[in-house]
Design a protein around this motif. Structure first.
Motif, PDB file in Angstrom:
ATOM      1  N   ASP A 174      99.286  -6.572 -34.567  1.00  0.00           N
ATOM      2  CA  ASP A 174      99.810  -7.943 -34.520  1.00  0.00           C
ATOM      3  C   ASP A 174     101.325  -7.952 -34.367  1.00  0.00           C
ATOM      4  OD1 ASP A 174      97.229  -8.868 -34.895  1.00  0.00           O
ATOM      5  OD2 ASP A 174      97.506  -9.316 -37.027  1.00  0.00           O
ATOM      6  N   ILE A 175     101.985  -7.059 -35.055  1.00  0.00           N
ATOM      7  CA  ILE A 175     103.445  -7.002 -35.058  1.00  0.00           C
ATOM      8  C   ILE A 175     103.980  -6.390 -33.766  1.00  0.00           C
ATOM      9  CG2 ILE A 175     105.424  -5.901 -36.196  1.00  0.00           C
ATOM     10  CD1 ILE A 175     103.731  -6.160 -38.838  1.00  0.00           C
ATOM     11  N   GLY A 176     103.232  -5.467 -33.193  1.00  0.00           N
ATOM     12  CA  GLY A 176     103.702  -4.771 -31.996  1.00  0.00           C
ATOM     13  C   GLY A 176     104.646  -3.643 -32.342  1.00  0.00           C
ATOM     14  N   ALA A 177     104.313  -2.909 -33.385  1.00  0.00           N
ATOM     15  CA  ALA A 177     105.180  -1.817 -33.859  1.00  0.00           C
ATOM     16  C   ALA A 177     105.299  -0.710 -32.826  1.00  0.00           C
ATOM     17  CB  ALA A 177     104.603  -1.242 -35.152  1.00  0.00           C
ATOM     18  N   ASP A 178     106.535  -0.192 -32.635  1.00  0.00           N
ATOM     19  CA  ASP A 178     106.699   1.014 -31.826  1.00  0.00           C
ATOM     20  C   ASP A 178     106.769   2.235 -32.733  1.00  0.00           C
ATOM     21  OD1 ASP A 178     108.514  -0.695 -29.680  1.00  0.00           O
ATOM     22  OD2 ASP A 178     109.547  -0.547 -31.564  1.00  0.00           O
ATOM     23  N   LEU A 179     107.126   2.024 -33.996  1.00  0.00           N
ATOM     24  CA  LEU A 179     107.271   3.132 -34.944  1.00  0.00           C
ATOM     25  C   LEU A 179     106.875   2.659 -36.328  1.00  0.00           C
ATOM     26  CD1 LEU A 179     108.311   6.023 -35.628  1.00  0.00           C
ATOM     27  CD2 LEU A 179     110.564   4.989 -35.996  1.00  0.00           C
ATOM     28  N   VAL A 180     106.132   3.502 -37.025  1.00  0.00           N
ATOM     29  CA  VAL A 180     105.791   3.264 -38.427  1.00  0.00           C
ATOM     30  C   VAL A 180     106.450   4.377 -39.219  1.00  0.00           C
ATOM     31  CG1 VAL A 180     103.929   3.061 -40.120  1.00  0.00           C
ATOM     32  CG2 VAL A 180     103.549   2.340 -37.745  1.00  0.00           C
ATOM     33  N   VAL A 181     107.176   3.995 -40.256  1.00  0.00           N
ATOM     34  CA  VAL A 181     107.776   4.989 -41.143  1.00  0.00           C
ATOM     35  C   VAL A 181     107.208   4.732 -42.523  1.00  0.00           C
ATOM     36  CG1 VAL A 181     109.900   5.936 -42.119  1.00  0.00           C
ATOM     37  CG2 VAL A 181     109.906   5.030 -39.782  1.00  0.00           C
ATOM     38  N   MET A 182     106.537   5.739 -43.056  1.00  0.00           N
ATOM     39  CA  MET A 182     105.946   5.547 -44.382  1.00  0.00           C
ATOM     40  C   MET A 182     106.084   6.792 -45.242  1.00  0.00           C
ATOM     41  SD  MET A 182     101.906   5.056 -43.276  1.00  0.00           S
ATOM     42  CE  MET A 182     101.346   4.641 -44.897  1.00  0.00           C
ATOM     43  N   GLN A 183     106.225   6.528 -46.518  1.00  0.00           N
ATOM     44  CA  GLN A 183     106.333   7.614 -47.478  1.00  0.00           C
ATOM     45  C   GLN A 183     104.947   8.147 -47.770  1.00  0.00           C
ATOM     46  OE1 GLN A 183     109.413   7.412 -50.035  1.00  0.00           O
ATOM     47  NE2 GLN A 183     108.598   8.701 -51.639  1.00  0.00           N
ATOM     48  N   THR A 184     104.887   9.442 -47.985  1.00  0.00           N
ATOM     49  CA  THR A 184     103.621  10.082 -48.322  1.00  0.00           C
ATOM     50  C   THR A 184     103.888  11.147 -49.381  1.00  0.00           C
ATOM     51  OG1 THR A 184     101.653  11.146 -47.403  1.00  0.00           O
ATOM     52  CG2 THR A 184     103.773  11.814 -46.481  1.00  0.00           C
ATOM     53  N   HIS A 185     102.844  11.683 -49.906  1.00  0.00           N
ATOM     54  CA  HIS A 185     102.959  12.731 -50.925  1.00  0.00           C
ATOM     55  C   HIS A 185     102.571  14.075 -50.312  1.00  0.00           C
ATOM     56  CE1 HIS A 185      98.581  12.893 -51.149  1.00  0.00           C
ATOM     57  NE2 HIS A 185      98.613  11.577 -51.077  1.00  0.00           N
ATOM     58  N   ALA A 186     102.938  15.135 -50.992  1.00  0.00           N
ATOM     59  CA  ALA A 186     102.516  16.465 -50.547  1.00  0.00           C
ATOM     60  C   ALA A 186     100.991  16.548 -50.645  1.00  0.00           C
ATOM     61  CB  ALA A 186     103.160  17.533 -51.423  1.00  0.00           C
ATOM     62  N   PRO A 187     100.354  17.241 -49.715  1.00  0.00           N
ATOM     63  CA  PRO A 187      98.890  17.328 -49.757  1.00  0.00           C
ATOM     64  C   PRO A 187      98.399  17.963 -51.060  1.00  0.00           C
ATOM     65  CG  PRO A 187      99.763  18.311 -47.738  1.00  0.00           C
ATOM     66  CD  PRO A 187     100.928  17.987 -48.615  1.00  0.00           C
ATOM     67  N   ASN A 188      97.269  17.476 -51.513  1.00  0.00           N
ATOM     68  CA  ASN A 188      96.636  18.086 -52.680  1.00  0.00           C
ATOM     69  C   ASN A 188      95.139  18.203 -52.406  1.00  0.00           C
ATOM     70  OD1 ASN A 188      95.388  15.568 -53.414  1.00  0.00           O
ATOM     71  ND2 ASN A 188      97.318  14.924 -54.328  1.00  0.00           N
ATOM     72  N   ALA A 189      94.404  18.708 -53.363  1.00  0.00           N
ATOM     73  CA  ALA A 189      92.982  19.004 -53.155  1.00  0.00           C
ATOM     74  C   ALA A 189      92.170  17.780 -52.755  1.00  0.00           C
ATOM     75  CB  ALA A 189      92.393  19.621 -54.418  1.00  0.00           C
ATOM     76  N   THR A 190      92.486  16.610 -53.308  1.00  0.00           N
ATOM     77  CA  THR A 190      91.694  15.423 -52.970  1.00  0.00           C
ATOM     78  C   THR A 190      91.877  14.998 -51.517  1.00  0.00           C
ATOM     79  OG1 THR A 190      93.410  13.912 -53.754  1.00  0.00           O
ATOM     80  CG2 THR A 190      91.712  14.556 -55.346  1.00  0.00           C
ATOM     81  N   ASP A 191      92.984  15.392 -50.883  1.00  0.00           N
ATOM     82  CA  ASP A 191      93.203  15.028 -49.480  1.00  0.00           C
ATOM     83  C   ASP A 191      92.205  15.698 -48.546  1.00  0.00           C
ATOM     84  OD1 ASP A 191      95.368  13.243 -49.808  1.00  0.00           O
ATOM     85  OD2 ASP A 191      96.714  14.946 -50.097  1.00  0.00           O
ATOM     86  N   TYR A 192      91.558  16.749 -49.002  1.00  0.00           N
ATOM     87  CA  TYR A 192      90.533  17.386 -48.181  1.00  0.00           C
ATOM     88  C   TYR A 192      89.240  16.578 -48.180  1.00  0.00           C
ATOM     89  CZ  TYR A 192      93.685  21.307 -47.937  1.00  0.00           C
ATOM     90  OH  TYR A 192      94.787  22.089 -47.693  1.00  0.00           O
ATOM     91  N   ILE A 193      89.097  15.711 -49.172  1.00  0.00           N
ATOM     92  CA  ILE A 193      87.909  14.859 -49.267  1.00  0.00           C
ATOM     93  C   ILE A 193      88.231  13.451 -48.766  1.00  0.00           C
ATOM     94  CG2 ILE A 193      86.206  13.878 -50.862  1.00  0.00           C
ATOM     95  CD1 ILE A 193      86.831  16.391 -52.662  1.00  0.00           C
ATOM     96  N   TRP A 194      89.335  12.877 -49.268  1.00  0.00           N
ATOM     97  CA  TRP A 194      89.779  11.539 -48.857  1.00  0.00           C
ATOM     98  C   TRP A 194      91.187  11.668 -48.308  1.00  0.00           C
ATOM     99  CZ3 TRP A 194      88.067  12.196 -54.041  1.00  0.00           C
ATOM    100  CH2 TRP A 194      86.782  11.740 -54.281  1.00  0.00           C
ATOM    101  N   SER A 195      91.368  11.233 -47.093  1.00  0.00           N
ATOM    102  CA  SER A 195      92.722  11.319 -46.539  1.00  0.00           C
ATOM    103  C   SER A 195      93.600  10.233 -47.149  1.00  0.00           C
ATOM    104  CB  SER A 195      92.694  11.184 -45.015  1.00  0.00           C
ATOM    105  OG  SER A 195      92.329   9.887 -44.643  1.00  0.00           O
ATOM    106  N   GLY A 196      94.887  10.509 -47.202  1.00  0.00           N
ATOM    107  CA  GLY A 196      95.838   9.537 -47.707  1.00  0.00           C
ATOM    108  C   GLY A 196      96.088   8.447 -46.676  1.00  0.00           C
TER     109      GLY A 196
END
Length: 164
Positions: free
Chosen positions: A124-146
């Motif tokens: 809707d916004i027409g974004a050309d770039l998304v900048v978002m904070q994330t955390h370092a990968p951990n074990a749960t990221d192998y089951i549910w992605s962030g």
């Protein structure tokens, strides 16, 4: 006007959080979207500095997007209060020297619906770039992605993930 939209440059002829046709040539990014969780805004310093640098170097507008519940949360008692707080946050960021806007989204269960809501908003916004904070990968990221991984996998825009 949609009450979820707030704009620090209201009245200058273009609606907030909507990207006009991209100019040929010129700056690579015109509309940067930053998903924000207001309950953790104090932990976004690195991301917010990167966004400010990108916005100023590309002459881009930054639209801060947040997803809140339809019920009271730690960030706000109502979706309307959340929209106001997000708009204030965007305006404060704009004091650094770039145009800002805010788009507050509601979902019955943000834990489940955030990715879907953000992806819809990016289109809707027409974004050309998304900048978002994330955390370092951990074990749960192998089951549910962030959220960052999901947005990067499905967004049409470029995605810049900043590790906390």
């Amino acid at each position: 006007m949609d009450p979820t939209l707030r704009n620090s440059h209201a009245g200058v002829g273009k609606p907030p959080c909507v990207n006009e046709k991209r100019k040929t040539g010129g700056n690579m990014f015109q509309k940067i979207v930053v998903p924000v969780d207001l309950t953790h805004a104090d932990k976004l310093n690195n991301t917010l500095q990167i966004v400010a640098d990108l916005a100023m170097s590309h002459g881009a507008e930054v639209c801060y997007v947040g997803v809140t519940a339809t019920t009271p949360t730690a960030a706000a008692h109502s979706p309307e209060e959340y929209a106001t707080k997000l708009a204030e946050f965007a305006t404060a960021q704009g004091q650094k020297g770039f145009a800002t806007s805010a788009k507050a989204l509601t979902a019955p269960d943000p834990a489940v619906d955030t990715d879907k809501k953000l992806l819809e908003a990016l289109k809707d916004i027409g974004a050309d770039l998304v900048v978002m904070q994330t955390h370092a990968p951990n074990a749960t990221d192998y089951i549910w992605s962030g959220h960052g991984a999901s947005i990067a996998a499905h967004a049409d825009a470029s995605v810049f993930l900043v590790r906390s």
